[in-house]
Design an enzyme around this catalytic site. Structure first.
Site, PDB file in Angstrom:
ATOM      1  N   CYS A   1       0.866  -1.176   0.000  1.00  0.00           N
ATOM      2  CA  CYS A   1       0.000   0.000   0.000  1.00  0.00           C
ATOM      3  C   CYS A   1       0.905   1.229   0.000  1.00  0.00           C
ATOM      4  O   CYS A   1       2.110   1.135   0.160  1.00  0.00           O
ATOM      5  CB  CYS A   1      -0.866   0.026   1.248  1.00  0.00           C
TER       6      CYS A   1
ATOM      7  N   ARG B   1       1.515   1.711  -5.984  1.00  0.00           N
ATOM      8  CA  ARG B   1       1.699   0.706  -4.923  1.00  0.00           C
ATOM      9  C   ARG B   1       0.399   0.016  -4.550  1.00  0.00           C
ATOM     10  O   ARG B   1       0.388  -0.970  -3.809  1.00  0.00           O
ATOM     11  CB  ARG B   1       2.301   1.369  -3.677  1.00  0.00           C
TER      12      ARG B   1
ATOM     13  N   TRP C   1      -3.827  -1.680  -1.132  1.00  0.00           N
ATOM     14  CA  TRP C   1      -3.773  -2.896  -1.929  1.00  0.00           C
ATOM     15  C   TRP C   1      -4.191  -3.986  -0.963  1.00  0.00           C
ATOM     16  O   TRP C   1      -3.402  -4.421  -0.130  1.00  0.00           O
ATOM     17  CB  TRP C   1      -2.363  -3.133  -2.456  1.00  0.00           C
TER      18      TRP C   1
ATOM     19  N   ASN D   1       0.858  -0.161   6.148  1.00  0.00           N
ATOM     20  CA  ASN D   1       1.246  -0.929   4.970  1.00  0.00           C
ATOM     21  C   ASN D   1       1.921  -2.186   5.484  1.00  0.00           C
ATOM     22  O   ASN D   1       2.935  -2.113   6.162  1.00  0.00           O
ATOM     23  CB  ASN D   1       2.217  -0.124   4.085  1.00  0.00           C
ATOM     24  N   GLY D   2       1.332  -3.356   5.191  1.00  0.00           N
ATOM     25  CA  GLY D   2       1.939  -4.618   5.639  1.00  0.00           C
ATOM     26  C   GLY D   2       0.866  -5.631   5.977  1.00  0.00           C
ATOM     27  O   GLY D   2      -0.291  -5.498   5.591  1.00  0.00           O
TER      28      GLY D   2
ATOM     29  N   GLU E   1       6.656 -20.845 -20.574  1.00  0.00           N
ATOM     30  CA  GLU E   1       6.641 -19.513 -19.939  1.00  0.00           C
ATOM     31  C   GLU E   1       7.841 -18.688 -20.392  1.00  0.00           C
ATOM     32  O   GLU E   1       7.718 -17.508 -20.707  1.00  0.00           O
ATOM     33  CB  GLU E   1       6.615 -19.659 -18.414  1.00  0.00           C
TER      34      GLU E   1
ATOM     35  N   LYS F   1       7.616 -15.050 -22.350  1.00  0.00           N
ATOM     36  CA  LYS F   1       8.317 -13.843 -21.880  1.00  0.00           C
ATOM     37  C   LYS F   1       9.119 -13.217 -23.004  1.00  0.00           C
ATOM     38  O   LYS F   1       9.062 -12.028 -23.246  1.00  0.00           O
ATOM     39  CB  LYS F   1       9.230 -14.201 -20.692  1.00  0.00           C
TER      40      LYS F   1
ATOM     41  N   GLU G   1       6.803 -11.766 -25.895  1.00  0.00           N
ATOM     42  CA  GLU G   1       5.870 -10.659 -25.608  1.00  0.00           C
ATOM     43  C   GLU G   1       6.604  -9.353 -25.302  1.00  0.00           C
ATOM     44  O   GLU G   1       6.003  -8.290 -25.417  1.00  0.00           O
ATOM     45  CB  GLU G   1       4.914 -11.017 -24.483  1.00  0.00           C
TER      46      GLU G   1
ATOM     47  N   HIS H   1       9.645 -35.242 -33.353  1.00  0.00           N
ATOM     48  CA  HIS H   1       8.368 -35.338 -34.095  1.00  0.00           C
ATOM     49  C   HIS H   1       8.131 -34.084 -34.922  1.00  0.00           C
ATOM     50  O   HIS H   1       6.993 -33.704 -35.157  1.00  0.00           O
ATOM     51  CB  HIS H   1       7.225 -35.554 -33.098  1.00  0.00           C
TER      52      HIS H   1
ATOM     53  N   LYS I   1      -2.264  -5.049 -19.632  1.00  0.00           N
ATOM     54  CA  LYS I   1      -1.925  -5.788 -18.406  1.00  0.00           C
ATOM     55  C   LYS I   1      -3.046  -6.754 -18.054  1.00  0.00           C
ATOM     56  O   LYS I   1      -2.805  -7.837 -17.573  1.00  0.00           O
ATOM     57  CB  LYS I   1      -1.687  -4.814 -17.249  1.00  0.00           C
TER      58      LYS I   1
HETATM   59  C1  AGP Z   1       1.828 -12.691 -19.242  1.00  0.00           C
HETATM   60  O1  AGP Z   1       3.104 -12.110 -19.165  1.00  0.00           O
HETATM   61  C2  AGP Z   1       0.819 -11.814 -19.946  1.00  0.00           C
HETATM   62  N1  AGP Z   1       0.784 -10.521 -19.370  1.00  0.00           N
HETATM   63  C3  AGP Z   1      -0.536 -12.484 -20.086  1.00  0.00           C
HETATM   64  O2  AGP Z   1      -0.342 -13.711 -20.722  1.00  0.00           O
HETATM   65  C4  AGP Z   1      -1.317 -12.733 -18.776  1.00  0.00           C
HETATM   66  O3  AGP Z   1      -0.680 -13.746 -18.036  1.00  0.00           O
HETATM   67  C5  AGP Z   1      -2.735 -13.208 -19.153  1.00  0.00           C
HETATM   68  O4  AGP Z   1      -3.380 -12.150 -19.844  1.00  0.00           O
HETATM   69  C6  AGP Z   1      -3.579 -13.626 -17.951  1.00  0.00           C
HETATM   70  O5  AGP Z   1      -3.786 -12.522 -17.113  1.00  0.00           O
HETATM   71  P1  AGP Z   1      -4.370 -12.790 -15.638  1.00  0.00           P
HETATM   72  O6  AGP Z   1      -3.367 -13.623 -14.919  1.00  0.00           O
HETATM   73  O7  AGP Z   1      -4.525 -11.424 -15.053  1.00  0.00           O
HETATM   74  O8  AGP Z   1      -5.671 -13.519 -15.789  1.00  0.00           O
END
Ligand code: AGP
Length: 613
Positions: free
Chosen positions: A2, A27, A73, A99-100, A486, A490, A493, A509, A608
């Site tokens: 927070c 935050r 938060w 905050n904590g 994963e 990374k 993206e 394959h 996001k």
């Molecule tokens: C991951 O780096 C991306 N930002 C994206 O794949 C994200 O994980 C996905 O949109 C799911 O979001 P969420 O975890 O908020 O549901």
């Protein structure tokens, strides 16, 4: 995480506090509030962002030269007006922002209820302010001594600011585990989570250390002492040089890098109150609530998108390996439309950092309507998906600002690991001895990650070598297969290099046709599980002159012989390896993206949280 802000001096406090809160919204931003002290303590608070608080206050009287504010938060208690900070003691004499996380708040609340205290909200903070009040009243202490005595009984993390109606010329602050800095103006003082709220007023600051507290007095200035003793401590005064933006990022170049480095703390906070290694116990209220359904379930469905789907895939390996419960992992966007079979005996785990992903929310509603039991793993308290579930366990990763998910991923895997251990013990698949050993080893993971983060030099050197390539292949087996997916996500993206994750044994394959020295092949190969099999896969790539980058243990000699570059990782049981092997892949993608001049925190075309289909 927070944001807290305080001011005491000759200026009007309200504009300083409200603008300071806006600086700290990164935050946390699910609710906000402030308290102004002109001899009377006036509290204003509301759900939503700081601008919503500002609109709520409108043209009410805000005259005061002392005040403090908080942007929240949520960790305990849904985001709401009544759970927003500041919180007041039952008689209104004390007001506190925090905050904590207070770990022993339940025991303190029980004690206070026994003493006749009543509570409005569900937060740990409201318990804390009333506990300080209780200590003050029963001992007839002044504010500072009451806070010192009370905090000696508190377990957890806190950065607090306390104001009192009867001692209105001062504020008392204390720090343990959460940041708190005091800005030193000329006859005016500022308090905040970081220096951004007061950087325009002063560049002189005292950073409190853990266990320290201070009285900030309008005329007498700042006196630092400790929770352990009222003796004055000579605290160093820093001359700040950082600019606003770099302070918000904690001095890191990007939020993504800050969040990668926050992972030891994010995992530790996700453990907090749940993993009790000394007792060899895992406590998860959310699991207790649906324990019967989980133990009777014919299968568990894990539903998610993107990185959260990858953590869900790690969850499949964990739950089947340690708890022997059948698991299926589904892309939410596919599950919701393919007319799936859903049984009332199913338990669905919805994984989502934002808790707002439209496809995941829709899939959860579909499963819930079919009678399945829904368990949520979200990072935002009170988010839409969290509110749709029957039970859940929040990841306490703090706000994740970078679009590329990093600390949320490892925090999700942490919750899934705790779940697999909890269920494996509950259904007898894990012996008491193995369970305790795994709990003890799991508790060591944050420290191992912190150590590995210190070797970031290896990933920077490799990033410089591969930044111009157009394609990359990530290979892993067993628990490392979801990590390969994963790592590839990374890289693609944030650097826009095409990258693909693949089960290493699947190479023959088809993908092996791609192998040449124009495509880095990143192999995740810790020495556990079927290590000998991945060595064979690496030999196949090497035989075709593949460009091998190996994520391997420091004592690995086999793969080291054929790899062009190596990133060393610390050893662990296979089930915990994703928490370690993901780290260098996050760093590698970050450094490649920076070297390619990409917008790391806001990559093109991405949001996001994907709240629309
Ligand atoms: C991951 O780096 C991306 N930002 C994206 O794949 C994200 O994980 C996905 O949109 C799911 O979001 P969420 O975890 O908020 O549901």
């Amino acid at each position: 995480m927070c944001g807290i802000v305080g001011y005491i001096g000759d200026q009007q406090a309200y504009p300083i506090v409200i603008s300071g809160l806006k600086r700290l919204e990164y935050r946390g931003y699910d609710s906000a509030g402030l308290c102004l002290n002109n001899g009377h303590l006036r509290v204003f608070k509301s759900m939503g962002k700081v601008s919503d608080l500002e609109n709520f206050i409108g043209d009410q009287d805000v005259q005061a030269t002392a005040g403090m504010g908080h942007t929240r938060w949520a960790t305990h208690g849904e985001p709401s007006d009544r759970n927003a900070h500041p919180h007041a003691s039952a008689d209104g004499d004390l007001v506190l922002i925090h905050n904590g996380i207070i770990e022993n708040y339940a025991a303190l609340k029980e004690l206070l209820i026994g003493k006749g205290y009543t509570f409005i909200g569900e937060t740990d903070t409201e318990v804390l302010v009333n506990f300080i009040h209780y200590v003050k009243e029963i001992n007839q202490y002044k504010l500072e001594e009451a806070i010192r005595t009370a905090l000696r009984e508190v377990v957890g993390a806190f950065a607090i600011v306390v104001m009192s109606r009867t001692e209105s010329n001062k504020m008392v602050v204390a720090k343990m585990g959460s940041p708190l800095v005091i800005g030193l103006g000329s006859d005016e003082y500022f308090i905040a989570s970081d220096a951004t709220p007061f950087l325009n007023y002063t560049k002189k600051a005292i950073y409190l250390e853990d266990g320290e507290m201070a009285v900030v007095h309008r005329r007498k200035g700042v006196r630092v002492s400790t929770i352990a003793s009222s003796k004055t401590v000579e605290a160093p005064i820093h001359q700040l040089k950082m600019d606003l933006e770099s302070i918000e990022r904690g001095g890191y170049a990007h939020f993504m890098l800050k969040e990668i480095y926050e992972q030891p703390k994010a995992i530790q906070d996700t453990f907090r109150g749940r993993l009790l290694p000394d007792e060899g116990v895992i406590r998860m209220e959310g699991l207790d609530q649906i324990k019967d359904q989980l133990l009777k379930a014919d299968r568990i469905l894990i539903i998610a998108c993107g990185t959260s789907w990858h953590s869900g895939l790690v969850g499949e390996y964990l739950l089947e390996d340690l708890a022997r419960i059948p698991v299926e992992v589904e892309y939410a966007s596919e599950f919701r439309y393919r007319n799936p079979i859903i049984r009332a005996t199913d338990v669905v785990i919805a994984v989502s950092q934002s808790g707002e992903t439209a496809d995941t929310l829709a899939a959860v509603k579909l499963a819930k309507a079919a009678g399945a039991t829904i368990f949520g793993i979200c990072n935002v308290v009170g988010s839409s998906i969290a509110r749709e579930t029957h039970a859940g366990a929040y990841t306490h990763a703090g706000p994740e600002i970078g679009v590329a998910s990093t600390k949320a991923f490892t925090a999700q895997v942490t919750v899934l690991t705790l779940m697999a251990l909890y269920l494996g013990r509950a259904n007898g698949n894990l012996s008491e001895e193995r369970y305790r050993a795994l709990c003890l080893e799991l508790a060591e993971i944050p420290g191992k990650i912190a150590t590995m983060l210190e070797t970031d030099g290896q990933t920077i050197a490799i990033a410089k070598k591969i930044k111009e390539y157009s394609n990359a292949l990530y290979l892993g087996r067993g628990y490392s297969f979801p990590v390969a997916l994963e790592g590839a996500l990374k890289l693609k993206e944030i650097s826009y290099i095409h990258a693909e994750g693949y089960p290493a044994a699947e190479m023959k394959h088809g993908p092996i046709a791609l192998i040449d020295d124009n495509m880095p092949v990143i192999v995740i190969a810790p020495k556990n599980g079927h290590y000998d099999k991945i060595v064979s896969n690496v030999q196949e790539v090497h035989a075709r002159k593949g460009y091998i980058i190996a994520i391997i243990n420091t004592d690995d000699t086999e793969i080291r012989k054929v790899a062009k570059h190596v990133i060393d990782i610390l050893p662990s049981s296979e089930c915990f390896s994703p928490l370690l092997t993901t780290i260098p892949l996050q760093l590698l993608s970050y450094h490649v993206a920076v070297l390619r001049g990409c917008n790391v925190d806001q990559p093109r075309n991405l949001a996001k949280s994907v709240t629309v289909e």
